[in-house]
Design a protein around this motif. Structure first.
Motif, PDB file in Angstrom:
ATOM      1  N   SER A 359       0.835  -1.207   0.000  1.00  0.00           N
ATOM      2  CA  SER A 359       0.000   0.000   0.000  1.00  0.00           C
ATOM      3  C   SER A 359       0.869   1.256   0.000  1.00  0.00           C
ATOM      4  CB  SER A 359      -0.906   0.021   1.234  1.00  0.00           C
ATOM      5  OG  SER A 359      -1.789  -1.090   1.226  1.00  0.00           O
ATOM      6  N   PHE A 360       0.365   2.247  -0.709  1.00  0.00           N
ATOM      7  CA  PHE A 360       1.009   3.557  -0.774  1.00  0.00           C
ATOM      8  C   PHE A 360      -0.024   4.635  -0.469  1.00  0.00           C
ATOM      9  CE2 PHE A 360       3.277   0.800  -3.685  1.00  0.00           C
ATOM     10  CZ  PHE A 360       4.613   1.082  -3.434  1.00  0.00           C
ATOM     11  N   ARG A 361       0.445   5.741   0.073  1.00  0.00           N
ATOM     12  CA  ARG A 361      -0.429   6.905   0.254  1.00  0.00           C
ATOM     13  C   ARG A 361      -0.084   7.955  -0.790  1.00  0.00           C
ATOM     14  NH1 ARG A 361      -1.770   8.961   6.235  1.00  0.00           N
ATOM     15  NH2 ARG A 361      -3.110  10.234   4.903  1.00  0.00           N
ATOM     16  N   HIS A 362      -1.126   8.619  -1.253  1.00  0.00           N
ATOM     17  CA  HIS A 362      -0.972   9.729  -2.194  1.00  0.00           C
ATOM     18  C   HIS A 362      -2.236  10.579  -2.100  1.00  0.00           C
ATOM     19  CE1 HIS A 362      -0.592  12.007  -5.937  1.00  0.00           C
ATOM     20  NE2 HIS A 362       0.679  11.613  -5.982  1.00  0.00           N
ATOM     21  N   PRO A 363      -2.119  11.906  -2.109  1.00  0.00           N
ATOM     22  CA  PRO A 363      -3.317  12.764  -1.994  1.00  0.00           C
ATOM     23  C   PRO A 363      -4.364  12.507  -3.064  1.00  0.00           C
ATOM     24  CG  PRO A 363      -1.322  14.067  -1.678  1.00  0.00           C
ATOM     25  CD  PRO A 363      -0.882  12.696  -2.123  1.00  0.00           C
ATOM     26  N   GLU A 364      -3.936  12.010  -4.216  1.00  0.00           N
ATOM     27  CA  GLU A 364      -4.870  11.720  -5.312  1.00  0.00           C
ATOM     28  C   GLU A 364      -5.044  10.218  -5.487  1.00  0.00           C
ATOM     29  OE1 GLU A 364      -6.621  13.920  -6.655  1.00  0.00           O
ATOM     30  OE2 GLU A 364      -5.563  15.754  -6.080  1.00  0.00           O
ATOM     31  N   GLY A 365      -4.940   9.490  -4.399  1.00  0.00           N
ATOM     32  CA  GLY A 365      -4.968   8.037  -4.452  1.00  0.00           C
ATOM     33  C   GLY A 365      -6.188   7.471  -5.149  1.00  0.00           C
ATOM     34  N   TYR A 366      -7.364   8.000  -4.862  1.00  0.00           N
ATOM     35  CA  TYR A 366      -8.574   7.447  -5.466  1.00  0.00           C
ATOM     36  C   TYR A 366      -8.551   7.604  -6.984  1.00  0.00           C
ATOM     37  CZ  TYR A 366     -13.385   6.487  -6.685  1.00  0.00           C
ATOM     38  OH  TYR A 366     -14.513   5.957  -7.271  1.00  0.00           O
ATOM     39  N   ALA A 367      -8.223   8.816  -7.463  1.00  0.00           N
ATOM     40  CA  ALA A 367      -8.216   9.062  -8.902  1.00  0.00           C
ATOM     41  C   ALA A 367      -7.145   8.222  -9.596  1.00  0.00           C
ATOM     42  CB  ALA A 367      -7.985  10.547  -9.173  1.00  0.00           C
ATOM     43  N   ILE A 368      -6.012   8.028  -8.954  1.00  0.00           N
ATOM     44  CA  ILE A 368      -4.951   7.217  -9.553  1.00  0.00           C
ATOM     45  C   ILE A 368      -5.408   5.765  -9.703  1.00  0.00           C
ATOM     46  CG2 ILE A 368      -2.616   6.311  -9.215  1.00  0.00           C
ATOM     47  CD1 ILE A 368      -1.998   8.988  -7.743  1.00  0.00           C
ATOM     48  N   ILE A 369      -6.064   5.232  -8.675  1.00  0.00           N
ATOM     49  CA  ILE A 369      -6.576   3.861  -8.765  1.00  0.00           C
ATOM     50  C   ILE A 369      -7.594   3.734  -9.889  1.00  0.00           C
ATOM     51  CG2 ILE A 369      -8.122   2.218  -7.601  1.00  0.00           C
ATOM     52  CD1 ILE A 369      -5.279   1.821  -6.756  1.00  0.00           C
ATOM     53  N   GLN A 370      -8.474   4.732 -10.013  1.00  0.00           N
ATOM     54  CA  GLN A 370      -9.469   4.676 -11.094  1.00  0.00           C
ATOM     55  C   GLN A 370      -8.807   4.723 -12.465  1.00  0.00           C
ATOM     56  OE1 GLN A 370     -12.723   3.957 -10.420  1.00  0.00           O
ATOM     57  NE2 GLN A 370     -11.819   3.771  -8.381  1.00  0.00           N
ATOM     58  N   ALA A 371      -7.757   5.510 -12.588  1.00  0.00           N
ATOM     59  CA  ALA A 371      -7.032   5.566 -13.865  1.00  0.00           C
ATOM     60  C   ALA A 371      -6.343   4.235 -14.148  1.00  0.00           C
ATOM     61  CB  ALA A 371      -6.008   6.699 -13.826  1.00  0.00           C
ATOM     62  N   LEU A 372      -5.802   3.593 -13.130  1.00  0.00           N
ATOM     63  CA  LEU A 372      -5.196   2.276 -13.305  1.00  0.00           C
ATOM     64  C   LEU A 372      -6.232   1.258 -13.769  1.00  0.00           C
ATOM     65  CD1 LEU A 372      -2.835   2.066 -10.201  1.00  0.00           C
ATOM     66  CD2 LEU A 372      -2.119   1.781 -12.584  1.00  0.00           C
ATOM     67  N   ILE A 373      -7.395   1.282 -13.131  1.00  0.00           N
ATOM     68  CA  ILE A 373      -8.451   0.350 -13.528  1.00  0.00           C
ATOM     69  C   ILE A 373      -8.832   0.588 -14.982  1.00  0.00           C
ATOM     70  CG2 ILE A 373     -10.873  -0.290 -13.116  1.00  0.00           C
ATOM     71  CD1 ILE A 373     -10.363   0.315 -10.120  1.00  0.00           C
ATOM     72  N   GLY A 374      -8.883   1.862 -15.389  1.00  0.00           N
ATOM     73  CA  GLY A 374      -9.178   2.183 -16.782  1.00  0.00           C
ATOM     74  C   GLY A 374      -8.145   1.651 -17.756  1.00  0.00           C
ATOM     75  N   ARG A 375      -6.944   1.383 -17.256  1.00  0.00           N
ATOM     76  CA  ARG A 375      -5.872   0.844 -18.098  1.00  0.00           C
ATOM     77  C   ARG A 375      -5.687  -0.658 -17.897  1.00  0.00           C
ATOM     78  NH1 ARG A 375      -1.778   4.622 -19.423  1.00  0.00           N
ATOM     79  NH2 ARG A 375      -0.592   2.808 -20.212  1.00  0.00           N
ATOM     80  N   GLY A 376      -6.595  -1.305 -17.178  1.00  0.00           N
ATOM     81  CA  GLY A 376      -6.528  -2.749 -17.037  1.00  0.00           C
ATOM     82  C   GLY A 376      -5.670  -3.253 -15.900  1.00  0.00           C
ATOM     83  N   VAL A 377      -5.374  -2.383 -14.928  1.00  0.00           N
ATOM     84  CA  VAL A 377      -4.654  -2.791 -13.721  1.00  0.00           C
ATOM     85  C   VAL A 377      -5.593  -2.538 -12.542  1.00  0.00           C
ATOM     86  CG1 VAL A 377      -2.645  -2.441 -12.233  1.00  0.00           C
ATOM     87  CG2 VAL A 377      -2.421  -2.246 -14.715  1.00  0.00           C
ATOM     88  N   ILE A 378      -6.115  -3.604 -11.943  1.00  0.00           N
ATOM     89  CA  ILE A 378      -7.136  -3.438 -10.913  1.00  0.00           C
ATOM     90  C   ILE A 378      -6.514  -3.566  -9.532  1.00  0.00           C
ATOM     91  CG2 ILE A 378      -9.270  -4.348  -9.939  1.00  0.00           C
ATOM     92  CD1 ILE A 378     -10.122  -5.215 -12.667  1.00  0.00           C
ATOM     93  N   GLY A 379      -6.464  -2.443  -8.829  1.00  0.00           N
ATOM     94  CA  GLY A 379      -6.170  -2.401  -7.405  1.00  0.00           C
ATOM     95  C   GLY A 379      -7.388  -1.826  -6.714  1.00  0.00           C
ATOM     96  N   ASP A 380      -7.227  -1.355  -5.479  1.00  0.00           N
ATOM     97  CA  ASP A 380      -8.352  -0.662  -4.852  1.00  0.00           C
ATOM     98  C   ASP A 380      -7.858   0.460  -3.949  1.00  0.00           C
ATOM     99  OD1 ASP A 380      -7.651  -1.829  -2.384  1.00  0.00           O
ATOM    100  OD2 ASP A 380      -9.226  -3.320  -2.452  1.00  0.00           O
ATOM    101  N   TYR A 381      -8.813   1.218  -3.433  1.00  0.00           N
ATOM    102  CA  TYR A 381      -8.529   2.416  -2.636  1.00  0.00           C
ATOM    103  C   TYR A 381      -9.140   2.271  -1.262  1.00  0.00           C
ATOM    104  CZ  TYR A 381      -8.797   7.272  -1.034  1.00  0.00           C
ATOM    105  OH  TYR A 381      -8.698   8.419  -0.303  1.00  0.00           O
ATOM    106  N   ARG A 382      -8.402   2.710  -0.247  1.00  0.00           N
ATOM    107  CA  ARG A 382      -8.917   2.759   1.115  1.00  0.00           C
ATOM    108  C   ARG A 382      -8.551   4.099   1.741  1.00  0.00           C
ATOM    109  NH1 ARG A 382     -11.542  -0.542  -0.604  1.00  0.00           N
ATOM    110  NH2 ARG A 382     -11.872  -2.724   0.023  1.00  0.00           N
ATOM    111  N   GLU A 383      -9.484   4.649   2.488  1.00  0.00           N
ATOM    112  CA  GLU A 383      -9.192   5.874   3.217  1.00  0.00           C
ATOM    113  C   GLU A 383      -8.178   5.590   4.327  1.00  0.00           C
ATOM    114  OE1 GLU A 383     -10.014   8.746   2.411  1.00  0.00           O
ATOM    115  OE2 GLU A 383     -11.841   8.587   1.190  1.00  0.00           O
TER     116      GLU A 383
END
Length: 429
Positions: A359-383
């Motif tokens: 796991s990594f933290r990033h202020p834009e974590g949610y948007a980055i995960i969604q962009a990854l999913i859009g590119r075929g790499v599925i992770g997830d986001y947690r607060e």
């Protein structure tokens, strides 16, 4: 299995994949092409044969066998039979585990049982100890039991409380003579940090507390030896690393030494010593079936067995070695190739302290995960702000890790995540 040389090339990792003893297991899962699935720590993929097993239950055992299948197809004994299979993955013995209900309900049963034992042996102990960073439902269940006990004992001085380990209160400081039960997740759901089960259990017992382990992010991912650690209770789900299917039944393990003293308020008919005598008062079964409650979800439970059979065919030591190799590779490649983009690693680098997700933290974590999913790499986001990646050795390759990091690097470099569509929050993150 040693970690492939870091600061390496994709060609080197392709060679590592050729020598991977676990590579054939990928064929035992139904995964979409051109997709890298890094979310098996949240929902494991579909094992080959699971749909056929569900169809067998529906089209043969239910359609033709009808109610006879409770006996003829073994439905009635399924919780215990699957429990014995699962027990082999967590260091349990036959007769110590049942597959049933949800993790939350099973945690309720375990805490209730442990508190009841302490009420008999050490009634002055009224603290349920867990950690602030535990999976929220574990804290909520502890709070619910505490509130219930306090409402029942409102006119006495028998006040129960939930105490939380955090940055200001260490486990060592918190384990005093008021603690009845310690309930911890073996692997933290957010960070992937892993407790030393042997050492923590021993410390709790020395302090006079009983121990409950939540294995939701451990079972099937890391070696677990509950009896070796002399643990008291354990609970967990089957839909993550055990690949039982969405919402598949959970499990509960009880050390044999506690089974004769077991009590919990969910005394449904399936936990009765003789459920089909239809007695008008409750007599508990004299084994781990005491932890059952009501009628079981047979179709879901049947699919659990497909995932268990895959896990049991893999050597857990080899799984752990590859898990550490893949997570080392992922951590190092992100540091080398994405280090300038503000990702903060929150997963321990020490092998003994790490489970099988990173796991990594990033202020834009949610948007980055969604962009990854859009590119075929599925992770997830947690607060709060956490990008979480499940590294599952049975179906992930070394080149999968390389490719996932390359896509992550490109998304960060081009700021592909910075569009409104990736900022809109879904109900499930």
């Amino acid at each position: 299995m040693s970690t492939p040389a870091l600061r390496t090339s994709r060609t080197d990792l392709q060679e590592a994949d050729k020598n991977d003893a676990l590579a054939p297991f990928r064929e035992r899962f139904s995964l979409p092409e051109d997709l890298i699935y890094l979310d098996g720590n949240s929902l494991g993929p579909h094992p080959v044969g699971a749909a056929e097993r569900a169809a067998q239950v529906i089209n043969e055992e239910w359609s033709n066998g009808l109610i006879r299948s409770w006996n003829d197809a073994g439905w009635f004994d399924m919780p215990s039979r699957l429990g014995d299979k699962l027990s082999k993955l967590i260091g349990g013995n036959a007769g110590e585990t049942v597959v049933t209900d949800t993790t939350s309900l099973n945690l309720f049963k375990a805490i209730a049982s442990a508190v009841r034992i302490q009420q008999q042996d050490a009634p002055e102990r009224r603290v349920i100890l867990t950690e602030r960073d535990n999976f929220p439902t574990d804290i909520y269940i502890a709070e619910g039991i505490s509130d219930f006990l306090n409402s029942v004992n409102a006119e006495t001085n028998e006040h129960y409380e939930v105490r939380l380990i955090d940055e200001d209160l260490s486990l060592e400081q918190a384990l005093d003579d008021s603690v009845a039960v310690l309930a911890l997740s073996h692997v933290n759901y957010r960070t992937g940090a892993m407790w030393d089960m042997d050492a923590v259990t021993a410390a709790a017992h020395t302090a006079g507390a009983l121990v409950i382990w939540d294995l939701a992010h451990a079972a099937g991912a890391v070696p677990v030896d509950l009896n070796g650690a002399n643990a008291d209770y354990a609970v967990g789900c089957t839909y993550k690393y055990l690949n039982g299917g969405p919402g598949s039944p959970a499990f509960i393990w009880v050390n044999a030494r506690h089974q004769g003293r077991f009590w919990q308020p969910l005394t449904g008919w399936w936990s009765h010593a003789a459920p089909f005598e239809m007695a008008d008062s409750y007599t508990a079964a004299n084994d781990v079936r005491r932890f059952l409650c009501g009628t079981q979800p047979i179709t879901s439970m049947a699919m659990v067995e497909c995932g268990l059979d895959v896990a049991l065919d893999a050597d857990m030591g080899t799984v752990r070695d590859k898990s550490l190799a893949l997570t080392d590779l992922f951590i190092t490649l992100v540091d080398e190739r994405c280090g300038e983009f503000g990702l903060e690693l929150i997963t321990p680098t020490n092998h003994a302290e790490r489970g099988s997700h990173v796991s990594f933290r990033h202020p834009e974590g949610y948007a980055i995960i969604q962009a990854l999913i859009g590119r075929g790499v599925i992770g997830d986001y947690r607060e709060p702000e956490v990008l979480r990646f499940g590294i599952t050795p049975l179906y992930l390759s070394y080149t999968d890790i390389w490719d996932a990091v390359e896509i992550l690097r490109d998304i960060l470099e081009t700021r592909a995540w910075d569009v409104p569509a990736y900022r809109n929050r879904n109900a499930v993150t």
